[in-house]
Design an enzyme around this catalytic site. Structure first.
Site, PDB file in Angstrom:
ATOM      1  N   ASP A 174       0.862  -1.186   0.000  1.00 53.33           N
ATOM      2  CA  ASP A 174       0.000   0.000   0.000  1.00 53.33           C
ATOM      3  C   ASP A 174       0.897   1.235   0.000  1.00 53.33           C
ATOM      4  O   ASP A 174       1.633   1.459   0.953  1.00 53.33           O
ATOM      5  CB  ASP A 174      -0.903  -0.014   1.240  1.00 53.33           C
ATOM      6  CG  ASP A 174      -2.024   1.011   1.160  1.00 53.33           C
ATOM      7  OD1 ASP A 174      -1.882   2.001   0.403  1.00 53.33           O
ATOM      8  OD2 ASP A 174      -3.041   0.820   1.839  1.00 53.33           O
ATOM      9  N   ARG A 182      -0.340   4.434  -0.834  1.00 55.88           N
ATOM     10  CA  ARG A 182      -1.180   5.622  -1.002  1.00 55.88           C
ATOM     11  C   ARG A 182      -0.806   6.744  -0.029  1.00 55.88           C
ATOM     12  O   ARG A 182      -0.449   6.487   1.109  1.00 55.88           O
ATOM     13  CB  ARG A 182      -2.662   5.253  -0.793  1.00 55.88           C
ATOM     14  CG  ARG A 182      -3.224   4.414  -1.908  1.00 55.88           C
ATOM     15  CD  ARG A 182      -4.597   3.915  -1.589  1.00 55.88           C
ATOM     16  NE  ARG A 182      -4.588   2.958  -0.493  1.00 55.88           N
ATOM     17  CZ  ARG A 182      -5.675   2.359  -0.031  1.00 55.88           C
ATOM     18  NH1 ARG A 182      -6.853   2.628  -0.547  1.00 55.88           N
ATOM     19  NH2 ARG A 182      -5.574   1.486   0.954  1.00 55.88           N
TER      20      ARG A 182
END
Ligand SMILES: [Zn+2]
Length: 289
Positions: free
Chosen positions: A194, A196
């Site tokens: 991840d 983000r």
């Protein structure tokens, strides 16, 4: 990079205050002058009628992109050098992506409005793919915001595949078919599970609501809450959005649940069976759940 606008149109938009700039704290600022520090360029509001279930409701659409000039690009290169490849994807997408906010009702003054920070998913949001729950989550969030009378969807265009982009996501789908779960597939490609960055979403919420804004967050992912809280937003409640569960995505959602997502185990039971993941030569380390 994408912030170029014809100078005459730009002047007109600036006069009408339809184009404006935010600083790194999400405060309005000018684009010129010795103390100017525009971080985001934003256009809007633009009336956008949406079909929400069977009714039509008009949202106010804002689009924004990170302001980029030579000095900033030099700074990015330095940051990538210092922080290593883990940050590379979020930095690249942060500067390439044009993100959106869809505001409904009196979002600025509503008491604890619902906010959904939605990560772009072409296959789920647009194609209607059932491999994930993104499309139904987006629709469910929109309906809840309309029912509540005010709220916002912050749509992060650079968050495809949890930040790795559409090309790599397509390859992770093949790896998932070979037995990896959604996080393992990213890692198998040597990419972060991840990557983000939610800081721009927080800046924009702060711009519309003011610093220290209190919101109710429509999200299953605890990391979204943590990221927004770290940026000074007060999340008074995290409201799970469980929608669109099927035999095609139950395994994907189970993996998310193991990573702390607020998904009721009961909701994942009794899903119609889907043909199990097929192993292929793509995966030498395939494992089933
Ligand atoms: Zn999706």
């Amino acid at each position: 990079m994408f912030a170029y606008i014809d100078p005459a149109v730009k002047r007109e938009l600036l006069i009408k205050k339809k184009l404006f700039y935010l600083d790194v704290e999400g405060r309005p600022c000018t684009s010129a002058g010795p103390r100017a520090a525009p971080f985001l360029s934003m256009v809007g509001p633009i009336a956008l009628p949406l079909q929400v279930g069977r009714i039509e409701r008009t949202f106010q659409w804002y689009a924004w992109v990170r302001n980029s000039d030579l000095t900033r690009i030099e700074r990015i290169v330095d940051e990538i050098r210092e922080s290593g490849p883990q940050k590379l994807f979020s930095m690249l997408s942060s500067f390439m992506a044009v993100n959106s906010a869809l505001l409904y009702g009196d979002f600025a003054r509503a008491k604890q409005p619902l906010v959904r920070v939605h990560s772009c998913c072409l296959t789920g949001d647009v194609f209607g793919s059932m491999r994930c729950d993104c499309g139904p989550q987006f629709q469910a969030a929109t309906r809840r915001i309309v029912r509540a009378g005010a709220g916002a969807i912050v749509y992060m265009a650079g968050h495809e595949g949890r930040g790795i982009g559409l090309w790599a996501k397509a390859i992770t789908y093949l790896l998932q078919d070979a037995g990896h779960d959604t996080y393992q597939a990213n890692e198998r490609l040597g990419l972060p599970a991840d990557s983000r960055d939610f800081s721009d979403a927080a800046r924009v919420i702060n711009y519309f609501r003011g610093p220290g804004s209190r919101v109710r967050l429509l999200a299953n992912n605890p990391l979204k809450r943590q990221a927004l809280e770290a940026a000074g937003i007060v999340v008074v409640e995290q409201v799970p959005v469980v929608a669109g569960i099927s035999g095609y995505n139950a395994r994907y959602l189970q993996a998310k649940r193991r990573h702390g997502h607020l998904i009721d185990a009961e909701a994942l039971k009794h899903q119609p069976r889907q043909a199990g993941p097929r192993r292929s030569r793509l995966s030498g380390r395939a494992r089933s759940d």
